[in-house]
Design a protein around this motif. Structure first.
Motif, PDB file in Angstrom:
ATOM      1  N   SER A 310       0.830  -1.213   0.000  1.00 56.86           N
ATOM      2  CA  SER A 310       0.000   0.000   0.000  1.00 56.86           C
ATOM      3  C   SER A 310       0.855   1.250   0.000  1.00 56.86           C
ATOM      4  CB  SER A 310      -0.926  -0.007   1.223  1.00 56.86           C
ATOM      5  OG  SER A 310      -1.811  -1.100   1.191  1.00 56.86           O
ATOM      6  N   GLY A 311       1.947   1.228   0.769  1.00 57.43           N
ATOM      7  CA  GLY A 311       2.847   2.373   0.789  1.00 57.43           C
ATOM      8  C   GLY A 311       3.526   2.599  -0.544  1.00 57.43           C
ATOM      9  N   LEU A 315       3.242   6.003  -2.868  1.00 57.91           N
ATOM     10  CA  LEU A 315       4.374   6.755  -3.413  1.00 57.91           C
ATOM     11  C   LEU A 315       4.270   6.870  -4.933  1.00 57.91           C
ATOM     12  CD1 LEU A 315       7.316   5.250  -1.313  1.00 57.91           C
ATOM     13  CD2 LEU A 315       6.422   7.572  -1.149  1.00 57.91           C
ATOM     14  N   ALA A 316       3.863   5.774  -5.580  1.00 55.77           N
ATOM     15  CA  ALA A 316       3.762   5.792  -7.040  1.00 55.77           C
ATOM     16  C   ALA A 316       2.679   6.763  -7.511  1.00 55.77           C
ATOM     17  CB  ALA A 316       3.459   4.390  -7.555  1.00 55.77           C
ATOM     18  N   SER A 317       1.553   6.820  -6.800  1.00 51.49           N
ATOM     19  CA  SER A 317       0.476   7.724  -7.221  1.00 51.49           C
ATOM     20  C   SER A 317       0.844   9.185  -6.998  1.00 51.49           C
ATOM     21  CB  SER A 317      -0.819   7.389  -6.461  1.00 51.49           C
ATOM     22  OG  SER A 317      -0.651   7.611  -5.066  1.00 51.49           O
ATOM     23  N   ALA A 343       5.262   7.590   3.395  1.00 51.30           N
ATOM     24  CA  ALA A 343       4.512   7.209   2.195  1.00 51.30           C
ATOM     25  C   ALA A 343       3.322   8.137   1.982  1.00 51.30           C
ATOM     26  CB  ALA A 343       4.042   5.762   2.321  1.00 51.30           C
ATOM     27  N   ALA A 344       2.640   8.524   3.064  1.00 53.31           N
ATOM     28  CA  ALA A 344       1.513   9.449   2.941  1.00 53.31           C
ATOM     29  C   ALA A 344       1.982  10.818   2.457  1.00 53.31           C
ATOM     30  CB  ALA A 344       0.790   9.569   4.289  1.00 53.31           C
ATOM     31  N   ILE A 402      10.289   1.638   3.699  1.00 51.17           N
ATOM     32  CA  ILE A 402       9.097   2.012   2.939  1.00 51.17           C
ATOM     33  C   ILE A 402       9.336   1.877   1.442  1.00 51.17           C
ATOM     34  CG2 ILE A 402       7.614   3.995   2.369  1.00 51.17           C
ATOM     35  CD1 ILE A 402       7.896   4.845   5.298  1.00 51.17           C
ATOM     36  N   THR A 403      10.557   2.147   0.997  1.00 51.87           N
ATOM     37  CA  THR A 403      10.883   2.046  -0.432  1.00 51.87           C
ATOM     38  C   THR A 403      11.417   0.664  -0.803  1.00 51.87           C
ATOM     39  OG1 THR A 403      13.079   2.968   0.011  1.00 51.87           O
ATOM     40  CG2 THR A 403      11.343   4.513  -0.649  1.00 51.87           C
TER      41      THR A 403
END
Length: 478
Positions: A310-311, A315-317, A343-344, A402-403
């Motif tokens: 989800s994170g 990040l992609a969006s 991420a948020a 996160i990445t």
């Protein structure tokens, strides 16, 4: 007798005040923008929130001006900006989940911000000279180990998401490892100053590396053993990695021996692989890291990779410039206000905004290391290095998890993420860095020339006091 005059050093307090105004503008502007995007109007408590943050910043600035007038002028504004951005993101998630007032996490985080600033003010007030902490080297060791072990005490420690890193006293919970990293840094710095020569010079050279003697491996083996106990007993990969990394980094700074880095990396890697083969919760972290999109691992509960995936989609969006404050979907990311707040932020601010935040952390770490280079005593050098490294390393571990650069560890991002214990302990670290930077930048007393020749032996050219030395060389740092 002639007195040698020297130029008056600038304190930098005016620059600090201007940077604080900019930091407050960023925080308050983001807070207003989020409310306008989500509700279509300015928040009702905008004036109160802005006034409270401004009052906190002003109190901290005035105390620094009084108690540490030569402290680095960039440290406090950077921290205020990061703290304000974190408050804004938590408020954004409150709006998305329908929480507000007493049920909102942003108000709780603001309360902890007041506590953190108060703790920083008390630290600056009570510790007028950082060198006094060296007296408590072994007391700090005992206190640090006790704090780390507290969550293992029955009826006191509590498990959250499988990790036993919290203690609960009545309605309040606290993560003692956040304070432990400070007192353990005091112990590491005090111990390494004393034992620097033994650790740096003894041993044989093999393939160009100065290897330590077997009997000198005790401290690093003890630190490794403690980190493995944390990893296994408390199921906390992040704290285990943080403590051991801090010790190895400070050991390298004290000795300048690459062999300690290689030994440390080998020990931790071997211990982590062994733990992954013996304990299911460690293996689950590695499975989620290596194959996060595998359907079986994605849907596993607990220990699945759903949060990580989800994170990554968040990040992609966000892309290069982000969706903008208030226009993302942070609630689709589990624990978006704590573990995965990066991420948020990446979704709403994009790669550009996230890089700007990371640059703030980079400058903060650089200023801490600059204070370590400039301070005149060996303990202060190592302690400042340890504090700067622990913040930078914590950010690296969080963003790396996160990445998907490294396994997710469960650590929180300093000053951004929700959590009172993390916020308070990091504000205390800021106060200690301000104290050390004040000592580093403070001008030396005027030199008196009585006309007599200087009979002191000259040191080797181009060499200053070593990282573990207690040489009190008077150097003017402007």
């Amino acid at each position: 007798m002639a007195i040698v005059t020297q130029a008056r050093a600038r304190t930098g307090r005016a620059a600090e005040l201007g940077l604080l105004a900019l930091a407050l503008l960023i925080a308050v502007g983001a807070y207003a923008e989020v409310s306008l995007a989500v509700t279509g109007e300015l928040p009702a408590n905008l004036a109160t929130r802005a006034g409270g943050l401004a009052a906190l910043a002003l109190v901290a600035h005035l105390l620094v001006r009084w108690k540490a007038p030569y402290a680095d002028p960039a440290i406090l504004p950077i921290v205020v900006a990061l703290n304000g951005i974190g408050l804004t993101m938590i408020y954004r998630i409150d709006l998305a989940t329908g929480s507000s007032g007493d049920t909102g996490q942003a108000d709780q985080q603001l309360m902890w911000t007041f506590v953190g600033v108060a703790a920083a003010v008390a630290t600056l007030w009570l510790i007028s000279d950082h060198r006094v902490l060296r007296r408590y080297t072994y007391t700090a060791m005992v206190a640090g180990l006790a704090l780390v072990a507290l969550p293992l005490v029955p009826f006191l420690g509590v498990s959250v998401n499988g990790a036993r890193i919290w203690i609960s006293i009545g309605p309040m919970s606290f993560q003692p490892a956040e304070l432990a990293k400070i007192v353990l840094a005091v112990f590491f710095a005090g111990y390494l100053v004393t034992e620097r020569d033994t650790l740096a010079l003894a041993g044989r050279k093999v393939l160009g590396l100065q290897l330590p003697r077997v009997r000198d491996l005790g401290p690093i083996l003890l630190a490794w053993g403690a980190s493995i106990v944390i990893l296994v007993g408390e199921r906390d990969l992040g704290t285990s990695l943080l403590f051991f990394g801090m010790f190895v980094a400070m050991l390298y700074v004290a000795t300048e021996r690459l062999s300690w880095i290689l030994i440390g990396l080998g020990l931790f890697a071997g211990g982590a692989v062994l733990a992954a083969s013996l304990f299911g919760h460690v293996a689950a972290r590695f499975d989620a890291w290596l194959t996060p999109f595998d359907p079986e691992i994605l849907g596993r509960d607990p220990g699945g990779s759903g949060q990580l995936v989800s994170g990554l989609f968040g990040l992609a969006s966000g892309g290069l410039t982000g969706t903008g404050w208030g226009y993302g979907y942070p609630t689709t990311i589990p624990y978006a206000n704590s573990d995965f707040i990066v991420a948020a932020l990446g979704e709403e601010l994009g790669l550009t905004g996230l890089l700007a935040i990371l640059i703030l952390y980079l400058i903060l770490a650089q200023r801490g290391l600059r204070a370590a280079i400039g301070v005149r005593d060996g303990f202060g050098k190592l302690f400042a290095c340890g504090m700067a490294f622990v913040m930078a390393f914590q950010v690296f571990v969080v963003v790396g998890g996160i990445t998907r650069l490294i396994p997710v560890t469960g650590l929180t991002t300093p000053f951004l993420a929700l959590g009172g214990s993390s916020l308070v302990s990091n504000w205390i670290i800021v106060a200690l860095l301000l104290r050390i930077s004040d000592s580093a930048r403070r001008p030396a007393p005027p030199l008196v020339d009585d006309g007599a020749p200087d009979d002191r032996p000259a040191g080797p050219p181009g060499r200053g006091p070593a990282a573990g030395s207690d040489d009190e060389t008077q150097v003017v740092t402007l």
